[in-house]
Design an enzyme around this catalytic site. Structure first.
Site, short mmCIF file in Angstrom:
data_model
loop_
_atom_site.label_atom_id
_atom_site.label_comp_id
_atom_site.label_asym_id
_atom_site.label_seq_id
_atom_site.Cartn_x
_atom_site.Cartn_y
_atom_site.Cartn_z
N LEU A 183 0.85 -1.18 0.00
CA LEU A 183 0.00 0.00 0.00
C LEU A 183 0.89 1.23 0.00
O LEU A 183 2.00 1.21 0.56
CB LEU A 183 -0.91 0.02 1.23
CG LEU A 183 -1.91 -1.12 1.39
CD1 LEU A 183 -2.66 -0.98 2.72
CD2 LEU A 183 -2.89 -1.17 0.23
N ASP A 184 0.42 2.31 -0.62
CA ASP A 184 1.15 3.56 -0.56
C ASP A 184 1.30 4.01 0.88
O ASP A 184 0.51 3.65 1.76
CB ASP A 184 0.42 4.65 -1.35
CG ASP A 184 0.35 4.34 -2.84
OD1 ASP A 184 1.25 3.63 -3.33
OD2 ASP A 184 -0.60 4.81 -3.50
N ARG A 185 2.28 4.82 1.12
CA ARG A 185 2.59 5.30 2.48
C ARG A 185 1.36 5.83 3.21
O ARG A 185 1.12 5.49 4.38
CB ARG A 185 3.64 6.40 2.38
CG ARG A 185 4.03 7.06 3.70
CD ARG A 185 4.77 8.35 3.41
NE ARG A 185 3.92 9.35 2.77
CZ ARG A 185 4.34 10.19 1.82
NH1 ARG A 185 5.58 10.16 1.40
NH2 ARG A 185 3.49 11.06 1.29
N THR A 223 -1.86 5.39 2.34
CA THR A 223 -3.05 4.56 2.22
C THR A 223 -3.12 3.62 3.41
O THR A 223 -2.15 2.93 3.74
CB THR A 223 -3.03 3.74 0.91
OG1 THR A 223 -2.96 4.64 -0.20
CG2 THR A 223 -4.27 2.88 0.79
N ARG A 245 -6.01 6.72 -7.43
CA ARG A 245 -5.67 8.14 -7.30
C ARG A 245 -5.68 8.83 -8.67
O ARG A 245 -6.17 9.95 -8.82
CB ARG A 245 -4.31 8.27 -6.62
CG ARG A 245 -4.29 7.69 -5.21
CD ARG A 245 -2.87 7.49 -4.67
NE ARG A 245 -2.18 8.77 -4.51
CZ ARG A 245 -0.91 8.85 -4.14
NH1 ARG A 245 -0.20 7.73 -3.92
NH2 ARG A 245 -0.33 10.03 -4.00
#
Length: 352
Positions: free
Chosen positions: A139-141, A143, A282
């Site tokens: 997961l993105d930082r 998220t 996004r």
């Protein structure tokens, strides 16, 4: 030798400037013929810059650079101090463990914290080789939501393969700011890619398979969106593992036209990504003119209603897949964060 004046702009003139001490004014017939040949080759060369696919989403906003740097430094500090508790665990058996990752924590730090959790736990079932722990998804930082960590190399290979082949069904919740859509649910199909050292961008669906500068290929990207609430008006719906009935399909072929002067609404959406591209949700939210709140990289509101946002509001809500060992169907749900619950008068059953 016949001398003739140069009557058009030469795109390759700078290549010849090193051989002339004075500005070029005249060229021989042979030189002109050679340059015309090069010009023709450039126009017909499929790798020529003018033949590369053109991104349909804008470049990164200038404001995002410093904000993202500060966020990264803050997250690095927070992540170094991060520790897991049983409250973070959503699912566990002898082969897998699913963690509810908080916003602003790096995946690698979550993975690093798992050994202490398993060592201290008496419920893990069997002894685990800590060197075999592996991230099945990332997961993105900023998220939050479900991360799966496998406990053996063999299980990791099977589950990663399932993610790669899009056999794992996922849902996300996103808080957006923009013009409220007229649709209830929609499927978006586009291209996805980035040039060397560039940012991820949306490309036309017809550009899928084409080469970008640096050699990367435009890949397909598909997301189904479902509107849950607009300005606090709406009723929370349980997700469907197969996705909602599609009322509209948008095949992206040109740049979106967004009227920045229109009233901005607060929109809560659920996303069902059909592909697994980097920053997929996004990017598609940005293209729709309702970027995710706090997502400054993709034009999301940094300040909204007298509040400054430390990260984007995107949450990995659910994962469903066939268990890599038992072949049973597994459904994992993460509690909704507080920002998602604020859209509804009564909180959904699974909340933080």
């Amino acid at each position: 030798m016949t001398i003739m004046p140069l009557v058009r702009h030469l795109p390759s003139a700078n290549l010849l400037s090193a051989s002339f001490s004075k500005p070029l004014r005249f060229l021989s017939m042979a030189t002109k013929t050679h340059l015309d040949s090069i010009d023709s080759q450039v126009k017909n060369d499929p790798t020529s810059l003018q033949n590369y696919p053109v991104p349909l989403s804008p470049p990164l906003p200038s404001i995002s650079k410093n904000i993202e740097l500060n966020r990264a430094l803050t997250a690095s500090s927070r992540s170094s101090l991060f520790s897991l508790s049983r409250n973070h665990v959503l699912f566990e058996d002898q082969w897998l463990i699913a963690i509810n990752k908080p916003q602003g924590i790096y995946c690698e730090n979550v993975l690093s914290a798992v050994p202490s959790l398993l060592t201290d736990s008496t419920d893990s079932g069997t002894e685990v080789k800590l060197t075999e722990l592996h991230l099945a998804n990332r997961l993105d930082r900023d998220t939050s939501g479900i991360m799966i960590i496998t406990k053996s190399h063999k299980v990791a290979a099977k589950l990663v393969k399932a993610f790669t082949e899009h056999k794992v069904r996922k849902t996300y919740i996103a808080s957006c700011v923009g013009q409220a859509p007229k649709w209830v649910n929609i499927t978006m199909k586009s291209g996805h890619g980035r040039s060397r050292y560039g940012a991820w961008r949306v490309y036309a669906a017809s550009d899928v398979g084409k080469t970008l500068p640096g050699g990367s290929i435009v890949k397909d990207m598909e997301t189904l969106f479902e509107v849950l609430s607009v300005n606090g008006q709406g009723q929370f719906k349980e997700f469907s593992e197969s996705g909602r009935d599609i009322s509209e399909v948008m095949i992206i072929e040109q740049k979106s036209e967004i009227d920045c002067n229109l009233k901005k609404d607060e929109i809560l959406v659920r996303a069902y990504p059909k592909s697994g591209r980097t920053h997929q949700i996004r990017l598609h939210c940005q293209y729709l003119g309702m970027p995710i709140r706090g997502d400054v990289k993709y034009e999301g509101a940094y300040e909204w209603k007298e509040r400054t946002y430390d990260g984007h509001e995107l949450h990995a809500e659910s994962l469903s897949f066939e268990h890599p060992v038992t072949a049973e169907n597994v459904l994992i749900q993460a509690p909704l964060p507080s920002w998602a619950c604020q859209f509804f008068e009564s909180e959904p059953l699974w909340t933080n």
